[in-house]
Design an enzyme around this catalytic site. Structure first.
Site, mmCIF file in Angstrom:
data_model
loop_
_atom_site.group_PDB
_atom_site.id
_atom_site.type_symbol
_atom_site.label_atom_id
_atom_site.label_comp_id
_atom_site.label_asym_id
_atom_site.label_seq_id
_atom_site.Cartn_x
_atom_site.Cartn_y
_atom_site.Cartn_z
ATOM 1 N N HIS A 10 0.803 -1.227 0.000
ATOM 2 C CA HIS A 10 0.000 0.000 0.000
ATOM 3 C C HIS A 10 0.834 1.274 0.000
ATOM 4 C CE1 HIS A 10 -3.453 -2.299 -0.380
ATOM 5 N NE2 HIS A 10 -3.373 -2.866 0.807
ATOM 6 N N ARG A 45 1.068 -8.246 -8.535
ATOM 7 C CA ARG A 45 -0.178 -8.708 -9.153
ATOM 8 C C ARG A 45 -0.060 -8.684 -10.664
ATOM 9 N NH1 ARG A 45 -4.721 -8.490 -5.252
ATOM 10 N NH2 ARG A 45 -5.962 -9.087 -7.038
ATOM 11 N N ARG A 49 -1.099 -3.351 -10.117
ATOM 12 C CA ARG A 49 -1.851 -2.191 -9.618
ATOM 13 C C ARG A 49 -1.094 -1.436 -8.526
ATOM 14 N NH1 ARG A 49 -6.837 -5.071 -6.510
ATOM 15 N NH2 ARG A 49 -7.079 -6.007 -8.549
ATOM 16 N N THR A 101 -6.801 -9.811 -1.858
ATOM 17 C CA THR A 101 -6.945 -11.256 -1.973
ATOM 18 C C THR A 101 -8.151 -11.722 -1.159
ATOM 19 O OG1 THR A 101 -4.543 -11.257 -1.996
ATOM 20 C CG2 THR A 101 -5.614 -13.394 -1.887
ATOM 21 N N HIS A 191 -3.637 -11.363 6.775
ATOM 22 C CA HIS A 191 -4.752 -10.710 6.092
ATOM 23 C C HIS A 191 -5.731 -10.132 7.110
ATOM 24 C CE1 HIS A 191 -7.508 -9.486 3.020
ATOM 25 N NE2 HIS A 191 -6.590 -9.794 2.133
HETATM 26 N N1 PXP Z 1 -0.986 -12.200 3.405
HETATM 27 C C1 PXP Z 1 -1.461 -12.343 2.137
HETATM 28 C C2 PXP Z 1 -1.272 -13.655 1.467
HETATM 29 C C3 PXP Z 1 -2.069 -11.268 1.462
HETATM 30 O O1 PXP Z 1 -2.529 -11.428 0.201
HETATM 31 C C4 PXP Z 1 -2.166 -10.020 2.122
HETATM 32 C C5 PXP Z 1 -2.778 -8.856 1.413
HETATM 33 O O2 PXP Z 1 -2.059 -8.542 0.278
HETATM 34 C C6 PXP Z 1 -1.643 -9.919 3.423
HETATM 35 C C7 PXP Z 1 -1.086 -11.022 4.046
HETATM 36 C C8 PXP Z 1 -1.699 -8.634 4.176
HETATM 37 O O3 PXP Z 1 -3.032 -8.289 4.431
HETATM 38 P P1 PXP Z 1 -3.369 -6.887 5.078
HETATM 39 O O4 PXP Z 1 -2.919 -5.835 4.115
HETATM 40 O O5 PXP Z 1 -4.863 -6.936 5.243
HETATM 41 O O6 PXP Z 1 -2.622 -6.805 6.373
#
Ligand code: PXP
Length: 241
Positions: A10, A45, A49, A101, A191
């Site tokens: 991000h 990706r 993006r 994801t 995630h």
């Molecule tokens: N692990 C995986 C496999 C992911 O795809 C992501 C998001 O890109 C993350 C961890 C991190 O998730 P978050 O940004 O919600 O902390």
């Protein structure tokens, strides 16, 4: 002690908002490492993006800790991984329209494909992790692919946090971790984790590493990236069992 992989996608999302050169995820990775992050995670990706090929190339030269490349199990990505040889690859499902994801890999359905797909990566010493939902059948199938790690998808746990559904999904994560360990798989998770919901996840016995992105980059807007990483490291260092 549970270690921290910081997902810096991000930082690149903000750069892409203006299509320019700042903020640079390469600088972000250095700050994350100086602040105590144990690994740098980026998701290249198909549509580029946020993170792009240039980022991954430079990061593969400059990351001092470990570079974890998240990618879809496509031919294009396999070629890139074999070229840059990150420390580890985490295979994730990818849909063009999704914001992030959305679910785990269906390893049960793709088992034979993944077994073959992994071979060249494993043969050059890249550690492979499969991003899956906390489902026992998916764990069993993952063990058969010869991947060394799984990463359990904590998105549903994060959504249900502080609701009556939280205990059930937390239990699924615990059971999946236990079975994975019995099958000699090491377990990461990630995630949707943030400074509130992470504590329960680090209490799961044997959890190796958490990959966290959005909440750390969000906090960084207010307190700076180094402080945001240190705040998360503090939780991991003090709540692990
Ligand atoms: N692990 C995986 C496999 C992911 O795809 C992501 C998001 O890109 C993350 C961890 C991190 O998730 P978050 O940004 O919600 O902390």
């Amino acid at each position: 002690m549970v270690t921290l992989g910081v997902n810096i996608d991000h930082v690149a999302t903000i750069r892409q908002a203006r299509g320019g050169v700042e903020p640079d995820p390469v600088s972000a990775a250095a700050i994350v490492e100086l602040a105590g992050g144990d690994a740098i995670t980026v998701h290249l990706r198909e549509d580029r993006r946020h993170i792009n090929d240039r980022d991954v190339k430079i990061l593969s030269d400059t990351v001092k800790t470990r570079l974890n490349l998240e990618m879809a199990a496509t031919e294009e990505m396999q070629k890139i991984a074999l070229e840059i040889k990150p420390y580890s690859v985490t295979l994730v499902p990818e849909k063009r329209q999704e914001l992030t994801t959305e679910g785990g890999l269906d390893v049960v359905r793709q088992k034979e494909y993944l077994k073959e797909y992994l071979k060249p990566l494993l043969s050059v010493g890249i550690i492979v992790s499969l991003f899956i939902d906390p489902d026992l059948e998916q764990v069993k199938a993952s063990a058969e692919t010869k991947a060394q790690f799984i990463e359990l998808h904590t998105g549903q746990y994060a959504e249900c946090f502080d609701t009556p559904k939280e205990d059930k999904i937390f239990n699924d994560l615990k059971e999946a971790t236990k079975l994975a360990q019995e099958l000699c798989l090491k377990v990461n998770a990630g995630h949707g984790l943030n400074y509130q919901n992470v504590k329960r996840i680090i209490s799961i016995p044997g959890m190796v590493e958490l990959n966290i992105g959005h909440s750390i980059v969000s906090r960084a807007v207010f307190v700076g990236l180094a402080q945001a990483v240190k705040d998360m490291k503090y939780l991991l260092d003090n709540f692990s069992i």
